[in-house]
Design an enzyme around this catalytic site. Structure first.
Site, PDB file in Angstrom:
ATOM      1  N   CYS A 138       0.859  -1.170   0.000  1.00 48.41           N
ATOM      2  CA  CYS A 138       0.000   0.000   0.000  1.00 48.41           C
ATOM      3  C   CYS A 138       0.893   1.216   0.000  1.00 48.41           C
ATOM      4  O   CYS A 138       2.111   1.094  -0.013  1.00 48.41           O
ATOM      5  CB  CYS A 138      -0.882   0.018   1.245  1.00 48.41           C
ATOM      6  SG  CYS A 138       0.075   0.364   2.702  1.00 48.41           S
ATOM      7  N   ARG A 149       0.339   1.723  -5.888  1.00 45.76           N
ATOM      8  CA  ARG A 149       0.696   0.686  -4.915  1.00 45.76           C
ATOM      9  C   ARG A 149      -0.525   0.035  -4.252  1.00 45.76           C
ATOM     10  O   ARG A 149      -0.389  -0.931  -3.495  1.00 45.76           O
ATOM     11  CB  ARG A 149       1.568   1.291  -3.802  1.00 45.76           C
ATOM     12  CG  ARG A 149       2.864   1.890  -4.291  1.00 45.76           C
ATOM     13  CD  ARG A 149       3.623   2.516  -3.134  1.00 45.76           C
ATOM     14  NE  ARG A 149       3.860   1.550  -2.094  1.00 45.76           N
ATOM     15  CZ  ARG A 149       4.865   0.699  -2.063  1.00 45.76           C
ATOM     16  NH1 ARG A 149       5.743   0.699  -3.031  1.00 45.76           N
ATOM     17  NH2 ARG A 149       4.999  -0.156  -1.073  1.00 45.76           N
ATOM     18  N   GLU A 191       2.961 -20.742 -20.764  1.00 46.57           N
ATOM     19  CA  GLU A 191       2.942 -19.418 -20.152  1.00 46.57           C
ATOM     20  C   GLU A 191       4.087 -18.540 -20.673  1.00 46.57           C
ATOM     21  O   GLU A 191       3.905 -17.361 -20.955  1.00 46.57           O
ATOM     22  CB  GLU A 191       2.991 -19.542 -18.617  1.00 46.57           C
ATOM     23  CG  GLU A 191       3.137 -18.249 -17.855  1.00 46.57           C
ATOM     24  CD  GLU A 191       2.061 -17.197 -18.166  1.00 46.57           C
ATOM     25  OE1 GLU A 191       1.010 -17.539 -18.729  1.00 46.57           O
ATOM     26  OE2 GLU A 191       2.315 -16.015 -17.859  1.00 46.57           O
ATOM     27  N   ASN A 234       2.021  -0.382   6.157  1.00 44.77           N
ATOM     28  CA  ASN A 234       2.152  -1.186   4.949  1.00 44.77           C
ATOM     29  C   ASN A 234       2.854  -2.472   5.347  1.00 44.77           C
ATOM     30  O   ASN A 234       3.934  -2.434   5.922  1.00 44.77           O
ATOM     31  CB  ASN A 234       2.983  -0.391   3.921  1.00 44.77           C
ATOM     32  CG  ASN A 234       3.472  -1.230   2.759  1.00 44.77           C
ATOM     33  OD1 ASN A 234       4.514  -0.948   2.191  1.00 44.77           O
ATOM     34  ND2 ASN A 234       2.741  -2.249   2.393  1.00 44.77           N
ATOM     35  N   GLY A 235       2.211  -3.615   5.080  1.00 50.39           N
ATOM     36  CA  GLY A 235       2.835  -4.892   5.418  1.00 50.39           C
ATOM     37  C   GLY A 235       1.838  -5.837   6.041  1.00 50.39           C
ATOM     38  O   GLY A 235       0.626  -5.613   5.978  1.00 50.39           O
ATOM     39  N   LYS A 256       3.567 -14.987 -22.816  1.00 49.49           N
ATOM     40  CA  LYS A 256       4.152 -13.671 -22.517  1.00 49.49           C
ATOM     41  C   LYS A 256       4.715 -13.042 -23.785  1.00 49.49           C
ATOM     42  O   LYS A 256       4.532 -11.862 -24.055  1.00 49.49           O
ATOM     43  CB  LYS A 256       5.292 -13.778 -21.487  1.00 49.49           C
ATOM     44  CG  LYS A 256       4.900 -14.008 -20.064  1.00 49.49           C
ATOM     45  CD  LYS A 256       4.156 -12.879 -19.402  1.00 49.49           C
ATOM     46  CE  LYS A 256       2.725 -13.073 -19.446  1.00 49.49           C
ATOM     47  NZ  LYS A 256       1.760 -13.454 -18.703  1.00 49.49           N
ATOM     48  N   HIS A 269       3.349 -34.414 -34.046  1.00 47.41           N
ATOM     49  CA  HIS A 269       2.094 -34.712 -34.740  1.00 47.41           C
ATOM     50  C   HIS A 269       1.541 -33.445 -35.384  1.00 47.41           C
ATOM     51  O   HIS A 269       0.376 -33.107 -35.197  1.00 47.41           O
ATOM     52  CB  HIS A 269       1.068 -35.276 -33.750  1.00 47.41           C
ATOM     53  CG  HIS A 269       1.542 -36.512 -33.077  1.00 47.41           C
ATOM     54  ND1 HIS A 269       1.348 -37.766 -33.598  1.00 47.41           N
ATOM     55  CD2 HIS A 269       2.243 -36.678 -31.928  1.00 47.41           C
ATOM     56  CE1 HIS A 269       1.893 -38.666 -32.785  1.00 47.41           C
ATOM     57  NE2 HIS A 269       2.443 -38.027 -31.765  1.00 47.41           N
ATOM     58  N   GLU A 293       1.908 -11.911 -25.952  1.00 46.14           N
ATOM     59  CA  GLU A 293       1.209 -10.733 -25.429  1.00 46.14           C
ATOM     60  C   GLU A 293       1.994  -9.446 -25.627  1.00 46.14           C
ATOM     61  O   GLU A 293       1.465  -8.469 -26.133  1.00 46.14           O
ATOM     62  CB  GLU A 293       0.980 -10.879 -23.911  1.00 46.14           C
ATOM     63  CG  GLU A 293      -0.126 -11.819 -23.526  1.00 46.14           C
ATOM     64  CD  GLU A 293      -0.204 -11.985 -22.009  1.00 46.14           C
ATOM     65  OE1 GLU A 293      -1.321 -12.047 -21.490  1.00 46.14           O
ATOM     66  OE2 GLU A 293       0.847 -12.056 -21.339  1.00 46.14           O
ATOM     67  N   TRP A 324      -4.069  -1.510  -0.051  1.00 38.85           N
ATOM     68  CA  TRP A 324      -4.206  -2.736  -0.845  1.00 38.85           C
ATOM     69  C   TRP A 324      -4.410  -3.810   0.201  1.00 38.85           C
ATOM     70  O   TRP A 324      -3.468  -4.300   0.801  1.00 38.85           O
ATOM     71  CB  TRP A 324      -2.934  -2.977  -1.663  1.00 38.85           C
ATOM     72  CG  TRP A 324      -2.975  -4.218  -2.483  1.00 38.85           C
ATOM     73  CD1 TRP A 324      -2.416  -5.423  -2.180  1.00 38.85           C
ATOM     74  CD2 TRP A 324      -3.589  -4.383  -3.766  1.00 38.85           C
ATOM     75  NE1 TRP A 324      -2.647  -6.311  -3.185  1.00 38.85           N
ATOM     76  CE2 TRP A 324      -3.365  -5.713  -4.172  1.00 38.85           C
ATOM     77  CE3 TRP A 324      -4.312  -3.540  -4.606  1.00 38.85           C
ATOM     78  CZ2 TRP A 324      -3.837  -6.213  -5.391  1.00 38.85           C
ATOM     79  CZ3 TRP A 324      -4.765  -4.044  -5.809  1.00 38.85           C
ATOM     80  CH2 TRP A 324      -4.531  -5.360  -6.182  1.00 38.85           C
ATOM     81  N   LYS A 376      -6.043  -5.441 -18.478  1.00 36.50           N
ATOM     82  CA  LYS A 376      -5.602  -6.210 -17.307  1.00 36.50           C
ATOM     83  C   LYS A 376      -6.706  -7.146 -16.816  1.00 36.50           C
ATOM     84  O   LYS A 376      -6.449  -8.278 -16.447  1.00 36.50           O
ATOM     85  CB  LYS A 376      -5.198  -5.226 -16.207  1.00 36.50           C
ATOM     86  CG  LYS A 376      -4.612  -5.851 -14.973  1.00 36.50           C
ATOM     87  CD  LYS A 376      -3.154  -6.177 -15.141  1.00 36.50           C
ATOM     88  CE  LYS A 376      -2.566  -6.928 -13.981  1.00 36.50           C
ATOM     89  NZ  LYS A 376      -1.456  -7.776 -14.396  1.00 36.50           N
TER      90      LYS A 376
HETATM   91  N1  GLU Z   1      -2.129  -5.466   6.339  1.00 37.51           N
HETATM   92  C1  GLU Z   1      -2.649  -4.148   6.227  1.00 37.51           C
HETATM   93  C2  GLU Z   1      -4.115  -4.176   5.790  1.00 37.51           C
HETATM   94  O1  GLU Z   1      -4.631  -5.118   5.317  1.00 37.51           O
HETATM   95  C3  GLU Z   1      -1.828  -3.297   5.285  1.00 37.51           C
HETATM   96  C4  GLU Z   1      -1.922  -3.767   3.892  1.00 37.51           C
HETATM   97  C5  GLU Z   1      -0.895  -3.234   2.942  1.00 37.51           C
HETATM   98  O2  GLU Z   1       0.283  -3.203   3.167  1.00 37.51           O
HETATM   99  O3  GLU Z   1      -1.332  -2.930   1.844  1.00 37.51           O
HETATM  100  O4  GLU Z   1      -4.794  -3.238   5.957  1.00 37.51           O
END
Ligand code: GLU
Length: 616
Positions: free
Chosen positions: A2, A30, A485, A105-106, A489, A508, A492, A79, A611
């Site tokens: 994120c 992100r 795959e 983030n994490g 690529k 064949h 594509e 995210w 996408k």
């Molecule tokens: N784990 C956190 C959440 O779900 C942060 C997510 C992230 O790093 O995007 O809100």
């Protein structure tokens, strides 16, 4: 993944709300499922947040409208990894006293234990996120009498997992505290005036080119136009180098890479490390359902379908049952009238929004109320609503239209389920299980090593093949998925015509196309199909084919028959062979990427593709 953005300033002439909004907007690549902002004024935190894209939220609640006298603000674009993308789960998250705000983030791996402990102590939670434990832990430490900084340090010590965090406290209007472990964080500065924190440099690049890059286990205290760094483990002060960034904003967004596709190929090791953190418990849920199912189908489209082909091979090896692959657009047509009750469908979709797969599983559920096990990269996506159980691959957002890191993490997820099945069924010894796990956890290093040393070779191959329009990608066994795959690529992004095919079946029919110099890419890990593949290589070579082989480091036989080899730095054993669809793929993705460049095509925007395919 994120985006985090923060500012602390002593300047009166800037519109803080606007700066924060523009900063977080530049990080939207992100993550973009929800967004929030907290501003501090008159010893109070003012929070605005909602789900949706930043522009939509801005229109709805005017995020930039924060108190005039505010000199400190944090923002987040999310995210989701834990908890659906809803308002309540958007960051910032606050403690019980509404004094401490955190953006993160994490992934906090031990959040369930921490949440339980905090709930027992009377803390109230408003979201389903892992993040929310952090402000409550800081709150506890402050109540124990520690100062703001030491409270953050001690709270972070209780976390396992990955984080970049930015924290502010209503009673400390002159500081933002930030820290990082395994998730990126950079600090921008206009000395004496303003300091910024962000997940990535483009967020503050229009404001300053001076920055510090934080490393793991470091903490910083940001004050207006000043910053102090500390080692999180020893809690001692450290000096960091002030850098000047020369990149353009566009280049910075791509982390200095020319295209998102290239950046995302280089992100595969980290994405894979994140996928390796999927909880054992969830893998067991998938494993047990597959073990008790009578009929198993695996369904997907495009790259995800190739992941399904590789994954079904790996799972069947330990499951002792056949898994039928069906392209999702064909599922209803093929299964109408013969779908049995105790069936399970594994559905794979990068975005979770592909219409064909959503309709396929909705139909299947209605027809026989079968169980749907879904693997997707997007928490809360449409597919998850029709699924019984969901694994999120945690590859982070993928911007390049051609899927790269999401493919590796899909195959890895299926491989993790496979090993979980092997464990439950006890069909192999504990020593063997350990060896499979070692091979799985070794994947990121193999890819890193490959990417470090082989780019010039791939460019050389591309430059020597540039004029060819047609290619074969051939393999046997599990590597047929890799051939399909890898070929997809190239099709594509470089607009070449390719045939990704079984090396045995290529006799064949397809072999009739081979002429002097016709390029054939053989995928050749040293597995049980290897010796037969040697025969296939000879068949194509004797007809003038130009043989490019992807092999392991120690390979000899196929190397001798090939015009050129791409060597993957992994051991020649059955444990690593089984996961070669993951370790061999970056080579083919790079081949496609550099071929696109050689043909003056933009690899991030392949012709006629999008996408997410939301039409039939
Ligand atoms: N784990 C956190 C959440 O779900 C942060 C997510 C992230 O790093 O995007 O809100």
């Amino acid at each position: 993944m994120c985006g985090i953005f923060g500012i602390i300033t002593n300047q009166d002439n800037i519109s803080l709300g606007k700066v924060v909004l523009e900063g977080i907007k530049r990080l939207e690549y992100r993550g973009y499922d929800s967004c929030g902002i907290v501003a501090l004024s008159n010893s109070e935190l003012h929070v605005k947040k909602d789900s949706g894209k930043i522009d939509e939220i801005q229109k709805k609640i005017n995020l930039a409208d924060i108190p005039n006298n505010s000199k400190l603000a944090l923002a987040h674009t999310r995210w989701a990894t834990h908890g659906a993308p809803t308002r309540k789960n958007s960051h910032p998250h606050l403690d019980c006293s509404n004094k401490i705000a955190v953006v993160h983030n994490g992934i906090i791996e031990n959040f369930l234990e921490l949440r339980k402990m905090l709930t027992e102590k009377g803390h109230l939670f408003e979201s389903d996120t892992d993040t929310e434990v952090i402000p409550h832990l800081i709150e506890i430490k402050m109540k124990e009498g520690l100062n703001f900084k030491d409270s953050v340090v001690e709270a972070l010590k209780l976390l396992t997992g990955a984080y970049a965090v930015a924290v502010c406290h209503a009673d400390y209007p002159d500081s933002i505290i930030v820290a990082r472990k395994e998730s990126p964080l950079v600090i921008g500065i206009i000395e004496g005036k303003s300091t910024y924190c962000a997940s990535d440099i483009p967020a503050f690049l229009p404001l300053t080119r001076k920055c510090y890059i934080m490393d793991d286990d470091e903490l910083a205290i940001l004050k207006a136009g000043e910053v102090e760094f500390f080692d999180l483990i020893s809690n001692e002060r450290i000096e960091k180098e002030l850098r000047t960034i020369e990149w353009s904003i566009d280049a910075a967004e791509k982390g200095g890479y020319e295209h998102f596709m290239l950046k995302e190929i280089y992100e595969e090791p980290i994405a894979i490390r994140n996928t390796l953190k999927i909880s054992e418990e969830l893998l067991r849920v998938f494993a047990n359902i597959l073990l008790s199912a009578e009929n198993i189908y695996i369904t997907a489209a495009g790259t995800s379908y190739h992941a399904a082909l590789a994954g079904k091979f790996i799972i069947s090896k330990f499951l002792g049952k056949h898994i039928q692959d069906i392209e999702c657009s064909e599922l209803e047509t093929q299964l109408k009238g013969n779908l049995q009750k105790n069936s399970v469908i594994i559905a794979i979709s990068q975005s979770g929004e592909t219409i064909d797969i959503i309709e396929a599983i909705k139909w299947a559920k209605k027809a026989k109320s079968v169980k749907i096990l879904t693997i997707t990269n997007v928490v809360g996506s449409s597919i998850t609503r029709s699924s019984d159980h969901v694994i999120v691959t945690n590859a982070g957002p993928e911007i390049g239209v051609a899927a790269t890191k999401t493919y590796s993490t899909q195959v890895l997820t299926l491989a993790l389920i496979a090993v979980s099945i092997a464990k439950i069924r006890k069909i192999i010894s504990d020593e063997e299980i350990i060896k499979y796990y070692e091979a799985l956890t070794g994947i990121p290093n193999i890819i890193e090593k490959f990417l470090e040393k082989n780019v010039d070779l791939i460019k050389y191959i591309v430059n020597n093949l540039e004029k060819n329009m047609n290619y074969f990608f051939l393999a046997r066994g599990i590597s047929i998925a890799t051939a399909k795959e890898g070929g997809l690529k190239l099709k594509e992004v470089a607009c070449r015509f390719i045939e990704g095919y079984s090396a045995a079946s290529a006799k064949h029919g397809p072999i009739s196309l081979v002429r002097e110099g016709f390029p054939i890419i053989f995928i050749a890990p040293p597995d049980e199909t290897y010796n037969r593949l040697v025969g296939n290589v000879m068949e194509f070579k004797s007809r003038g084919g130009r043989i490019i082989s992807v092999v392991v480091e120690s390979d000899e036989k196929i190397t001798k028959l090939s015009d050129i080899t791409i060597r993957i730095p992994q051991p020649a054993d059955k444990y690593y062979n089984l996961f070669s669809p993951i370790t061999f793929m970056p080579a083919l993705q790079l081949l496609a990427y550099y071929s696109a460049l050689a043909h003056d095509l933009d690899p991030d925007k392949p012709l006629n593709l999008s996408k997410t395919v939301t039409v039939h």
